[in-house]
Structures are given as C-alpha cells and as structure tokens.
Design a protein around this motif. Structure first.
Motif: not given
Length: 246
Positions: A164-165, A141-143, A115-116, A149-151
């Motif tokens: 999440f940010a 991965a976003g972190e 993913a990353t 990341v819009v979830s």
C-alpha cells in the motif's frame, strides 16, 4: 551516505556483484530504516532476511511473549526464549545474525492512537500482524506519513502479500490504492479465522514472509516492480501463485 567496512563488503559480496543492487543498492539498504509490525510467523522471516540483507535499522513492534506453540513457524525464536518478549528474542536473533544492524525493540501494540507517532521516521513499514484493527492503524499511519506499507497475511495453507502506497502514482498519474480500497468494511470478529482455531502450516508463513522481505528490499533499492495495486496470492496445497489487481 555511510561507507561499507571491509567486513561488510565481504558479507554483502553477492549483493554488490548483483546487477540491479550493486554497491549503491547496498548503501541504500544500510541507510534504510524499516519498521516491522509483528514478530511472529510473518515477521520472523522478514526480520531474518532484512537483517541478513544489511538493512541498517530494524524497528520491531510486538507486545506478545514467546510460547511453545509459536515455535512451529516463528523461526527467530527458540525453546530457551519461551516467556520472553518477542521483540527481545527477535532482536537478539537479528543482531547475532548481523552485528551491523541496529535493532529498536518496541514491546508494545500499535493502535490508532499511537501508530503514526511510533512509525514516524521509517522508510518502509512491513505489517504482518494477526489483528485487523492493527492492520487498519498501521496502514492509516503509513498513508498519513507517506511511507509504503508491505502487508501480508496467512491462513491454513494459503497466503497473500501486497504493498500500500497511496502517496505514489502509477505511470498514468493515478494514486495507487489505499488499504480501505481493498477492505472498505471492518469484518465481524467471528468472521476472521485465527491460527488457534484454523491452524497454519508453518512453511506458508516462510513463503509469504520472504515475499514481504523481498518487496521491502525492492522499495528500498528501487528495484523491479513492487506489488502496488496488485495482490499476490499463494495456494500452498496446489503450489500455485495467482495475482489480482485492485
């Protein structure tokens, strides 16, 4: 920053005259790269509205094919596409809707192992998968990449959406929550409801997916207050929204 053609100026006229977006915001949308994980019920309205909005590059990740039972809610696919990879079907929809959008169709599942690497280079990630392990991999991965990341998620007649940010800070200087702050433990496989077993009202995916697209646009343009540390909950049966802070 790439300029807008005369056709694009006409296409996005309602954005360009909109206070808070304008020409500058439309240029930001054109320059943006957004990864969409899942081209199903939630991914469909996300793909449709981000393509329509003029997001310059859409990366679509999914390893599934279109089936007839998808068509009740997955609006970027059609009966003629049954059996095709969802990424191809969704990508074709996006480019027919807006030929100014570049689509990168990735027919694969994102995991903790890839993913990353796959999500590097994107400005925003929109996660609408139906697997908890995929959600963990994508948000991790976003972190790691410092990318918001819009979830979103849906079940039966209900849905939820958040952002999440943890690389960003609130006005008091505190980092926004991580995915694991909200979901510290992995649920048992049998505890997760599936669409196959529980059902889902198709229009609910449209409500939540459109909210997810809105959050992505806000993050790109720098508009309003994204759902950071907040979760929007939708009760479709009662037609009510609620919000929780976490």
């Amino acid at each position: 920053m790439a300029s807008l053609s005369s056709e694009e100026t006409r296409r996005y006229a309602r954005h360009i005259v909109l206070r808070g977006v304008g020409g500058e915001g439309q240029h930001k949308l054109k320059a943006a790269r957004v990864a969409i994980v899942g081209a199903g019920g939630l991914g469909s309205p996300v793909i449709a509205y981000l393509a329509a909005a003029g997001v310059g590059t859409l990366g679509i990740f999914d390893d599934d094919t279109v089936s007839v039972s998808n068509l009740q809610r997955q609006i970027v696919h059609a009966s003629a596409g049954i059996g095709r990879p969802k990424t191809e079907s969704a990508g074709e929809f996006a480019t027919k809707l807006n030929p100014h959008v570049t689509v990168l169709a990735r027919n694969e599942r994102l995991t903790a192992a890839n993913a990353t690497e796959r999500l590097a280079g994107y400005d925003v990630i929109v996660e609408g998968s139906d697997r908890f392990d995929t959600r963990v991999a994508v948000t991790s991965a976003g972190e790691a990449l410092g990318v918001p990341v819009v979830s979103g998620a849906v079940s039966m007649m209900d849905g939820q959406v958040t952002v999440f940010a943890p690389h960003l800070s609130d006005p008091e200087g505190r980092h926004y929550p991580r995915f694991r702050d909200l979901y510290p433990d992995d649920p048992a496989e049998g505890d997760l409801p599936s669409c196959e077993a529980m059902g889902v009202l198709g229009a609910v995916t449209g409500v939540i997916g459109t909210l997810m697209a809105m959050e992505a646009i806000k993050l790109i343009v720098g508009l309003g207050e994204p759902l950071l540390g907040r979760m929007q909950l939708y009760d479709g049966r009662a037609a009510r929204f609620a919000e929780i802070a976490y």
